[in-house]
Design a protein around this motif. Structure first.
Motif, mmCIF file in Angstrom:
data_model
loop_
_atom_site.group_PDB
_atom_site.id
_atom_site.type_symbol
_atom_site.label_atom_id
_atom_site.label_comp_id
_atom_site.label_asym_id
_atom_site.label_seq_id
_atom_site.Cartn_x
_atom_site.Cartn_y
_atom_site.Cartn_z
ATOM 1 N N UNK A 1 -11.217 5.814 17.659
ATOM 2 C CA UNK A 1 -10.150 5.100 16.990
ATOM 3 C C UNK A 1 -9.112 4.558 17.968
ATOM 4 N N UNK A 2 -9.295 4.795 19.244
ATOM 5 C CA UNK A 2 -8.304 4.356 20.221
ATOM 6 C C UNK A 2 -8.139 2.842 20.219
ATOM 7 N N UNK A 3 -9.238 2.123 20.173
ATOM 8 C CA UNK A 3 -9.152 0.656 20.182
ATOM 9 C C UNK A 3 -8.467 0.158 18.913
ATOM 10 N N UNK A 4 -8.832 0.726 17.787
ATOM 11 C CA UNK A 4 -8.272 0.285 16.511
ATOM 12 C C UNK A 4 -6.773 0.570 16.448
ATOM 13 N N UNK A 5 -6.371 1.775 16.795
ATOM 14 C CA UNK A 5 -4.951 2.110 16.703
ATOM 15 C C UNK A 5 -4.125 1.335 17.729
ATOM 16 N N UNK A 6 -4.661 1.125 18.919
ATOM 17 C CA UNK A 6 -3.937 0.358 19.935
ATOM 18 C C UNK A 6 -3.778 -1.092 19.491
ATOM 19 N N UNK A 7 -4.825 -1.671 18.939
ATOM 20 C CA UNK A 7 -4.749 -3.060 18.470
ATOM 21 C C UNK A 7 -3.770 -3.207 17.308
ATOM 22 N N UNK A 8 -3.764 -2.254 16.391
ATOM 23 C CA UNK A 8 -2.813 -2.324 15.277
ATOM 24 C C UNK A 8 -1.378 -2.242 15.774
ATOM 25 N N UNK A 9 -1.111 -1.302 16.674
ATOM 26 C CA UNK A 9 0.253 -1.201 17.229
ATOM 27 C C UNK A 9 0.646 -2.483 17.962
ATOM 28 N N UNK A 10 -0.269 -3.013 18.765
ATOM 29 C CA UNK A 10 0.023 -4.229 19.515
ATOM 30 C C UNK A 10 0.265 -5.415 18.579
ATOM 31 N N UNK A 11 -0.564 -5.558 17.553
ATOM 32 C CA UNK A 11 -0.410 -6.678 16.616
ATOM 33 C C UNK A 11 0.930 -6.597 15.887
ATOM 34 N N UNK A 12 1.291 -5.410 15.466
ATOM 35 C CA UNK A 12 2.582 -5.240 14.790
ATOM 36 C C UNK A 12 3.710 -5.641 15.730
ATOM 37 N N UNK A 13 3.636 -5.197 16.963
ATOM 38 C CA UNK A 13 4.665 -5.537 17.959
ATOM 39 C C UNK A 13 4.685 -7.044 18.250
ATOM 40 N N UNK A 15 4.035 -9.402 16.364
ATOM 41 C CA UNK A 15 4.614 -10.116 15.231
ATOM 42 C C UNK A 15 6.076 -9.729 14.997
ATOM 43 N N UNK A 16 6.673 -9.085 15.999
ATOM 44 C CA UNK A 16 8.102 -8.800 15.950
ATOM 45 C C UNK A 16 8.506 -7.651 15.055
ATOM 46 N N UNK A 17 7.569 -6.807 14.721
ATOM 47 C CA UNK A 17 7.856 -5.670 13.845
ATOM 48 C C UNK A 17 7.796 -4.383 14.667
ATOM 49 N N UNK A 18 8.366 -3.349 14.115
ATOM 50 C CA UNK A 18 8.276 -2.025 14.719
ATOM 51 C C UNK A 18 7.132 -1.274 14.058
ATOM 52 N N UNK A 19 6.295 -0.653 14.884
ATOM 53 C CA UNK A 19 5.219 0.169 14.327
ATOM 54 C C UNK A 19 5.856 1.327 13.569
ATOM 55 N N UNK A 20 5.309 1.656 12.423
ATOM 56 C CA UNK A 20 5.894 2.741 11.626
ATOM 57 C C UNK A 20 5.739 4.092 12.313
ATOM 58 N N UNK A 73 6.536 -0.780 5.113
ATOM 59 C CA UNK A 73 7.834 -1.263 5.559
ATOM 60 C C UNK A 73 7.820 -2.680 6.118
ATOM 61 N N UNK A 74 6.651 -3.294 6.183
ATOM 62 C CA UNK A 74 6.534 -4.680 6.649
ATOM 63 C C UNK A 74 6.280 -5.550 5.425
ATOM 64 N N UNK A 75 6.975 -6.659 5.340
ATOM 65 C CA UNK A 75 6.839 -7.552 4.188
ATOM 66 C C UNK A 75 5.367 -7.924 3.959
ATOM 67 N N UNK A 76 4.932 -7.843 2.713
ATOM 68 C CA UNK A 76 3.528 -8.066 2.352
ATOM 69 C C UNK A 76 3.003 -9.412 2.831
ATOM 70 N N UNK A 77 3.856 -10.431 2.831
ATOM 71 C CA UNK A 77 3.388 -11.759 3.245
ATOM 72 C C UNK A 77 3.064 -11.825 4.742
#
Length: 115
Positions: A1-13, A15-20, A73-77
């Motif tokens: 799951x390292x690739x998946x979790x790292x990519x999710x954190x990076x994508x959130x960042x 897009x200017x959001x804070x990872x939960x 916590x991130x807007x659905x859109x």
């Protein structure tokens, strides 16, 4: 799951959001053995075992099932764009030349005895 979790954190960042604060728990074998011992177990064996797992619905289908806690916590859109970015980040590592996806799962296997 390292690739998946790292990519999710990076994508959130990206897009200017804070990872939960939510985080899946993936301890090392040593960390989990320490917890078992702390709670009264003798650890007879423990190991992380790679378990690459084909994802028949692709990464998009997998994310539809499991990514909600990451998007809390991130807007659905904004969700679709974040997930598209995460998929693009993961593709070089988890998608083959035919577009088939494999999750980078690892199993934690152990045998412990209460003492």
């Amino acid at each position: 799951m390292a690739t998946i979790t790292t990519a999710l954190r990076a994508a959130i960042h990206l897009h200017g959001e804070d990872a939960p604060a939510f985080s899946w728990y993936f301890p090392t074998a040593e960390a989990y053995a320490t917890l078992l011992r702390r709670h009264g177990f003798r650890v007879d064996s423990i190991a992380l075992v790679p378990r690459p797992t084909p994802l028949p619905t692709g990464m998009a289908g997998w994310l539809r099932t499991f990514a909600d806690p990451w998007l809390a916590g991130i807007a659905a859109e904004r969700h679709a764009a974040i997930l598209d970015t995460a998929i693009a980040l993961m593709a070089p590592a988890l998608a083959d030349e035919n577009g088939a996806w494999t999750g980078d799962y690892v199993r934690l296997r152990f045998h412990a005895t209460a003492i």
